[in-house]
Design an enzyme around this catalytic site. Structure first.
Site, short mmCIF file in Angstrom:
data_model
loop_
_atom_site.label_atom_id
_atom_site.label_comp_id
_atom_site.label_asym_id
_atom_site.label_seq_id
_atom_site.Cartn_x
_atom_site.Cartn_y
_atom_site.Cartn_z
N CYS A 157 64.44 49.88 -23.28
CA CYS A 157 63.47 48.79 -23.43
C CYS A 157 62.67 48.56 -22.14
CB CYS A 157 64.17 47.51 -23.85
SG CYS A 157 65.63 47.13 -22.88
N HIS A 250 60.30 41.70 -21.27
CA HIS A 250 60.46 42.38 -19.98
C HIS A 250 59.08 42.53 -19.33
CE1 HIS A 250 64.50 43.02 -21.09
NE2 HIS A 250 64.52 44.33 -21.28
N1 LIG Z 1 69.17 44.09 -26.55
C1 LIG Z 1 68.13 44.87 -26.24
O1 LIG Z 1 67.03 44.40 -25.88
C2 LIG Z 1 68.24 46.36 -26.35
C3 LIG Z 1 67.07 47.10 -26.18
C4 LIG Z 1 67.13 48.49 -26.32
C5 LIG Z 1 68.33 49.09 -26.61
N2 LIG Z 1 69.48 48.36 -26.75
C6 LIG Z 1 70.69 49.11 -27.07
O2 LIG Z 1 71.08 48.81 -28.43
C7 LIG Z 1 72.51 48.86 -28.54
C8 LIG Z 1 73.00 47.53 -29.10
O3 LIG Z 1 72.62 46.50 -28.18
P1 LIG Z 1 72.78 44.96 -28.55
O4 LIG Z 1 72.10 44.23 -27.46
O5 LIG Z 1 72.38 44.72 -29.97
O6 LIG Z 1 74.40 44.80 -28.43
P2 LIG Z 1 75.35 43.67 -29.02
O7 LIG Z 1 74.58 42.44 -29.37
O8 LIG Z 1 76.48 43.55 -28.08
O9 LIG Z 1 75.88 44.33 -30.40
C9 LIG Z 1 76.75 45.42 -30.38
C10 LIG Z 1 76.98 45.95 -31.79
O10 LIG Z 1 77.87 47.07 -31.67
C11 LIG Z 1 78.95 46.90 -32.59
N3 LIG Z 1 80.18 47.52 -32.09
C12 LIG Z 1 80.84 47.26 -30.95
N4 LIG Z 1 81.97 48.03 -30.86
C13 LIG Z 1 82.00 48.79 -31.99
C14 LIG Z 1 82.90 49.75 -32.50
N5 LIG Z 1 84.00 50.11 -31.83
N6 LIG Z 1 82.64 50.33 -33.68
C15 LIG Z 1 81.51 49.99 -34.38
N7 LIG Z 1 80.61 49.05 -33.96
C16 LIG Z 1 80.86 48.46 -32.77
C17 LIG Z 1 79.13 45.39 -32.68
O11 LIG Z 1 79.86 45.08 -33.88
P3 LIG Z 1 80.92 43.84 -33.94
O12 LIG Z 1 80.10 42.59 -34.05
O13 LIG Z 1 81.68 44.15 -35.18
O14 LIG Z 1 81.73 43.90 -32.69
C18 LIG Z 1 77.67 44.94 -32.72
O15 LIG Z 1 77.16 45.08 -34.04
C19 LIG Z 1 73.05 49.18 -27.14
O16 LIG Z 1 73.25 50.57 -27.04
C20 LIG Z 1 71.91 48.73 -26.23
O17 LIG Z 1 71.93 49.40 -25.02
C21 LIG Z 1 69.46 47.01 -26.66
#
Ligand SMILES: NC(=O)c1ccc[n+]([C@@H]2O[C@H](COP(=O)([O-])OP(=O)(O)OC[C@H]3O[C@@H](n4cnc5c(N)ncnc54)[C@H](OP(=O)(O)O)[C@@H]3O)[C@@H](O)[C@H]2O)c1
Length: 359
Positions: A157, A250
């Site tokens: 991002c 950002h």
């Molecule tokens: N936030 C941003 O702006 C952004 C931007 C670009 C890319 N990203 C990328 O997108 C991804 C998700 O980011 P996020 O911010 O959405 O994270 P988040 O809010 O922490 O959500 C994480 C997700 O992963 C799942 N998860 C965790 N452990 C798992 C497991 N062992 N097996 C299956 N599912 C699992 C969680 O499910 P549960 O609820 O069941 O634990 C939840 O649905 C990351 O790789 C991050 O780097 C984020």
């Protein structure tokens, strides 16, 4: 053609919740699977997110009673989907393994994770820009032994606020850039409620972010040679990434020099007139105009500008000659829309327009 069946992997997370809302009544795609960790498998989506729903709008009614699946139940999820959006927090090798698992089950994977970004035959797409990198899919499909299934990834991002600008100015050959990013807390999947230490605070470190912010632009700016993506070598970037007390958005402060210096007018014309397949095809989540330039010296501002064109536009301002580099400017993008779920969705819409879902 009937709608493409879609699964959201990581549907309970910050990015996953955005996908759930953006896919409500989508003209091309129908959500058939919501999946997350085993902790939530078997629950209704509504129950799984009851403590952590963080979107402004309510949970869309289509999603509320859907029964959650486990991301790692690849056999069963794959039977119900043609496309998955992957946004999961797990170890990189585990993510790569399941994303390749889905591709090998002939599912198209659009990933927000970084696990596969450095693989030479995995396109890392900004859908208005490097769509020619899809030529590497032939190589990838041969490597994975698939007929239809493949992985494309979205870049980090942090780079979305400045790389589209470098890309639009490619003919002037950007040579060296120093970038500072001021990144929102939603970029860490957090809110002020879950991260109270960020209220009135700045943290001058985001683990792993600077390396990605310096390296990923080179892949996006690269070209396909012998079936694989070769990163650009004629651009050097140095980046500092700082977490700031902002919910979404950002901001990047950039200093840049080119081999062939554009005039200020050429600079602004190149970015404001730049468009790609999403605009040509008038895709549902394409901004009509990708990049906007503001003449006012106090823009772009997060509160005023981050949601322009549904959070899918990049806004730019403060373009001035610099004492050391040729130019300096400030740019802004929405990290969970353009930078995450919106960018992933626009990538999938672009694949749809280019007939990748025709079987
Ligand atoms: N936030 C941003 O702006 C952004 C931007 C670009 C890319 N990203 C990328 O997108 C991804 C998700 O980011 P996020 O911010 O959405 O994270 P988040 O809010 O922490 O959500 C994480 C997700 O992963 C799942 N998860 C965790 N452990 C798992 C497991 N062992 N097996 C299956 N599912 C699992 C969680 O499910 P549960 O609820 O069941 O634990 C939840 O649905 C990351 O790789 C991050 O780097 C984020």
């Amino acid at each position: 053609m009937s709608k493409v069946r879609v699964g959201i992997l990581g549907a309970t997370g910050m990015v996953g919740q955005r996908f759930v809302t953006l896919l409500n009544n989508h003209p091309f795609f129908e959500v058939t699977v919501l999946a997350a960790s085993n902790r939530n498998a078997g629950k209704t989506y509504e129950d799984a997110v009851s403590e952590k729903w963080s979107m402004d709008e309510e949970i869309p009614s289509y999603a509320k009673k859907m029964i959650m699946m486990n991301v790692l139940d690849i056999d069963n999820v794959s039977k119900q989907v043609d496309l998955v959006f992957s946004a999961v927090k797990m170890e990189k090798d585990e993510i790569r393994a399941f994303e390749e698992g889905y591709a090998k089950h002939e599912v198209i994977v659009v990933s927000n994770n970084s696990a596969c970004r450095n693989i030479e035959d995995v396109p890392m797409l900004l859908p208005e820009c490097n769509i020619d990198h899809l030529d590497a899919l032939k190589h990838q499909k041969e490597r994975l032994g698939t007929k239809h299934g493949f992985i494309v990834v979205k870049p980090n991002c942090s780079i979305q606020s400045y790389v589209p600008i470098f890309y639009a100015l490619k003919e002037f050959e950007p040579e060296v850039a120093v970038v500072s990013t001021y990144q929102a807390i939603s970029g860490a999947g957090r809110t002020f409620k879950t991260w109270p230490e960020m209220v009135e605070n700045i943290i001058p470190y985001i683990g792993g972010e600077e390396e990605k912010s310096e390296k990923e632009p080179l892949k996006v700016m690269g070209h396909v040679e012998n079936g694989v993506i070769v990163p650009a070598t004629d651009l050097k970037i140095s980046c500092t990434c700082i977490r700031v007390p902002v919910v979404d958005g950002h901001t990047a402060s950039v200093r840049v020099s080119f081999k062939k210096k554009p005039t200020k007018e050429e600079f602004i014309k190149a970015i404001t007139e730049f468009s790609g397949v999403p605009q040509r095809e008038k895709l549902p989540h394409a901004p009509k105009q990708f990049m906007y330039y503001f003449e006012e010296n106090d823009r772009p501002q997060v509160k005023l500008d981050v949601n322009l064109e549904g959070g899918m536009a990049v806004t730019v301002g403060r373009l001035e000659e610099d004492n050391i580099f040729q130019y300096k400017f400030v740019a802004l993008s929405h990290n969970t829309l353009r930078g995450a779920a919106g960018g992933g969705l626009l990538t999938a819409e672009t694949l749809y327009a280019l007939h990748y879902f025709d079987r």
